[in-house]
Design a protein around this motif. Structure first.
Motif, PDB file in Angstrom:
ATOM      1  N   UNK A 159     -14.805  -6.374 -11.311  1.00 15.75           N
ATOM      2  CA  UNK A 159     -14.205  -5.193 -11.949  1.00 15.75           C
ATOM      3  C   UNK A 159     -14.100  -4.000 -11.008  1.00 15.75           C
ATOM      4  N   UNK A 160     -14.561  -4.146  -9.768  1.00 14.81           N
ATOM      5  CA  UNK A 160     -14.530  -3.046  -8.800  1.00 14.81           C
ATOM      6  C   UNK A 160     -13.110  -2.851  -8.273  1.00 14.81           C
ATOM      7  N   UNK A 161     -12.655  -1.608  -8.250  1.00 19.56           N
ATOM      8  CA  UNK A 161     -11.334  -1.292  -7.699  1.00 19.56           C
ATOM      9  C   UNK A 161     -11.454  -1.189  -6.179  1.00 19.56           C
ATOM     10  N   UNK A 162     -10.822  -2.123  -5.480  1.00 24.22           N
ATOM     11  CA  UNK A 162     -10.855  -2.106  -4.015  1.00 24.22           C
ATOM     12  C   UNK A 162      -9.935  -1.019  -3.465  1.00 24.22           C
ATOM     13  N   UNK A 163      -8.780  -0.852  -4.076  1.00 25.56           N
ATOM     14  CA  UNK A 163      -7.800   0.152  -3.644  1.00 25.56           C
ATOM     15  C   UNK A 163      -6.843   0.421  -4.797  1.00 25.56           C
ATOM     16  N   UNK A 164      -6.238   1.612  -4.777  1.00 23.72           N
ATOM     17  CA  UNK A 164      -5.243   1.987  -5.788  1.00 23.72           C
ATOM     18  C   UNK A 164      -3.971   2.448  -5.100  1.00 23.72           C
ATOM     19  N   UNK A 165      -2.839   2.129  -5.708  1.00 20.08           N
ATOM     20  CA  UNK A 165      -1.527   2.579  -5.228  1.00 20.08           C
ATOM     21  C   UNK A 165      -0.734   3.052  -6.443  1.00 20.08           C
ATOM     22  N   UNK A 166       0.396   3.726  -6.201  1.00 15.91           N
ATOM     23  CA  UNK A 166       1.166   4.268  -7.326  1.00 15.91           C
ATOM     24  C   UNK A 166       2.665   4.174  -7.078  1.00 15.91           C
ATOM     25  N   UNK A 167       3.393   3.985  -8.177  1.00 17.59           N
ATOM     26  CA  UNK A 167       4.854   3.961  -8.178  1.00 17.59           C
ATOM     27  C   UNK A 167       5.365   5.001  -9.155  1.00 17.59           C
ATOM     28  N   UNK A 168       6.417   5.726  -8.762  1.00 16.80           N
ATOM     29  CA  UNK A 168       7.109   6.644  -9.667  1.00 16.80           C
ATOM     30  C   UNK A 168       8.484   6.094  -9.981  1.00 16.80           C
ATOM     31  N   UNK A 169       8.895   6.243 -11.236  1.00 13.05           N
ATOM     32  CA  UNK A 169      10.253   5.878 -11.634  1.00 13.05           C
ATOM     33  C   UNK A 169      11.217   6.921 -11.088  1.00 13.05           C
ATOM     34  N   UNK A 170      12.276   6.478 -10.430  1.00 13.14           N
ATOM     35  CA  UNK A 170      13.272   7.411  -9.924  1.00 13.14           C
ATOM     36  C   UNK A 170      14.083   7.991 -11.078  1.00 13.14           C
ATOM     37  N   UNK A 171      14.693   9.143 -10.842  1.00 11.71           N
ATOM     38  CA  UNK A 171      15.488   9.775 -11.898  1.00 11.71           C
ATOM     39  C   UNK A 171      16.848   9.099 -12.025  1.00 11.71           C
ATOM     40  N   UNK A 172      17.379   9.134 -13.233  1.00 15.49           N
ATOM     41  CA  UNK A 172      18.720   8.638 -13.552  1.00 15.49           C
ATOM     42  C   UNK A 172      18.914   7.157 -13.234  1.00 15.49           C
ATOM     43  N   UNK A 226     -12.364   4.373  -3.563  1.00 12.57           N
ATOM     44  CA  UNK A 226     -13.589   5.146  -3.734  1.00 12.57           C
ATOM     45  C   UNK A 226     -14.843   4.345  -3.473  1.00 12.57           C
ATOM     46  N   UNK A 227     -14.711   3.100  -3.012  1.00  7.89           N
ATOM     47  CA  UNK A 227     -15.911   2.271  -2.864  1.00  7.89           C
ATOM     48  C   UNK A 227     -16.453   2.242  -1.436  1.00  7.89           C
ATOM     49  N   UNK A 228     -15.612   2.598  -0.471  1.00  7.26           N
ATOM     50  CA  UNK A 228     -16.052   2.530   0.917  1.00  7.26           C
ATOM     51  C   UNK A 228     -16.507   3.909   1.394  1.00  7.26           C
ATOM     52  N   UNK A 229     -17.550   3.936   2.240  1.00  9.71           N
ATOM     53  CA  UNK A 229     -17.977   5.191   2.855  1.00  9.71           C
ATOM     54  C   UNK A 229     -17.578   5.160   4.328  1.00  9.71           C
ATOM     55  N   UNK A 230     -17.425   6.336   4.937  1.00  6.88           N
ATOM     56  CA  UNK A 230     -17.060   6.411   6.353  1.00  6.88           C
ATOM     57  C   UNK A 230     -15.810   5.567   6.606  1.00  6.88           C
ATOM     58  N   UNK A 248     -20.670   0.375   9.718  1.00  4.37           N
ATOM     59  CA  UNK A 248     -21.077   0.808   8.378  1.00  4.37           C
ATOM     60  C   UNK A 248     -21.304  -0.419   7.497  1.00  4.37           C
ATOM     61  N   UNK A 249     -22.404  -0.472   6.738  1.00  4.59           N
ATOM     62  CA  UNK A 249     -22.670  -1.657   5.889  1.00  4.59           C
ATOM     63  C   UNK A 249     -21.538  -1.916   4.899  1.00  4.59           C
ATOM     64  N   UNK A 250     -21.333  -3.178   4.619  1.00  2.00           N
ATOM     65  CA  UNK A 250     -20.287  -3.572   3.669  1.00  2.00           C
ATOM     66  C   UNK A 250     -20.633  -3.078   2.266  1.00  2.00           C
ATOM     67  N   UNK A 251     -19.614  -2.926   1.460  1.00  2.00           N
ATOM     68  CA  UNK A 251     -19.795  -2.512   0.069  1.00  2.00           C
ATOM     69  C   UNK A 251     -19.966  -3.749  -0.801  1.00  2.00           C
ATOM     70  N   UNK A 252     -20.928  -3.700  -1.702  1.00  2.00           N
ATOM     71  CA  UNK A 252     -21.105  -4.778  -2.672  1.00  2.00           C
ATOM     72  C   UNK A 252     -20.181  -4.512  -3.850  1.00  2.00           C
ATOM     73  N   UNK A 253     -19.350  -5.494  -4.193  1.00  2.00           N
ATOM     74  CA  UNK A 253     -18.355  -5.293  -5.248  1.00  2.00           C
ATOM     75  C   UNK A 253     -18.477  -6.367  -6.325  1.00  2.00           C
ATOM     76  N   UNK A 254     -18.004  -6.012  -7.526  1.00  2.00           N
ATOM     77  CA  UNK A 254     -17.903  -6.938  -8.645  1.00  2.00           C
ATOM     78  C   UNK A 254     -16.434  -7.248  -8.888  1.00  2.00           C
TER      79      UNK A 254
END
Length: 197
Positions: A143-156, A109-113, A135-141
């Motif tokens: 604590x800034x989230x650069x990217x997010x990914x997700x894992x799901x636990x498989x069944x059984x 959510x930090x980058x535009x375009x 596009x201008x670079x994003x200024x980050x701290x």
């Protein structure tokens, strides 16, 4: 003439035995049987790494017991993009969308375009989030989230001893501000400990 009723010792013993039997015995009563031992994992537990310039940390507001959202944090500065490989044990977990409406398996959510791309092959996720053109670079701290990914636990997934799920980082790069003489720099992403329990 009616004979008086006598209470004798044998009669008292018989009455006492009858009361005990009627109450279910002299013990503390019967107890419910213990539930069967858990044999299937139903929770993903992630412990954040203690330190690292770039780290994957658990997103507490988006994660659930079986859906783990990990945020990539980095140092303060100006950033125009990030790309990385992550590998997890595909027999236990699967790379999935951070939110159901996401088009890709990486989110930022930090980058535009932005150009956002992801590819899953077996247990490996290849992901990239980059600014388009000049596009201008994003200024980050830190604590800034650069990217997010997700894992799901498989069944059984059976409970294992130990219950560790491998999660490792492979090649990763950071795209620095356009004015930086070295636009693309290799980075190392530190991962935490993941278990299925």
């Amino acid at each position: 003439m009616t004979r008086p009723f006598k209470i004798t010792l044998p009669l008292l013993s018989a009455l006492g035995l009858g009361v005990i039997l009627a109450c279910g015995g002299g013990g503390g009563g019967s107890s419910a049987p213990a539930p069967p031992a858990k044999t299937i994992a139903d929770t993903l537990t992630y412990t954040n790494p203690a330190s690292g310039a770039y780290m994957l940390v658990r997103n507490g507001s988006k994660s659930t017991p079986s859906h783990l959202v990990l945020d990539l944090l980095g140092p303060s500065g100006e950033v125009s993009g990030v790309g990385f490989y992550l590998t997890a044990d595909e027999t236990k977990v699967t790379w999935t969308l951070v939110d159901p409406e996401d088009p890709e398996r990486v989110k930022s959510g930090i980058f535009s375009n932005t150009i956002v791309k992801s590819l899953v092959s077996g247990g490996t996720l290849q992901a990239g989030v980059y600014q388009k053109g000049t596009t201008p670079a994003a200024s980050v701290l830190a604590s800034t989230v650069l990217a997010s990914v997700a894992l799901d636990l498989k069944s059984k997934v059976p409970l294992l001893n130990p219950p560790n799920v491998t999660l490792t980082s492979g090649k990763a790069i950071i795209l620095n501000a356009p004015a930086n003489a070295i636009a693309t720099t290799p980075i190392s992403i530190t991962t935490g400990t993941l278990i299925a329990n």
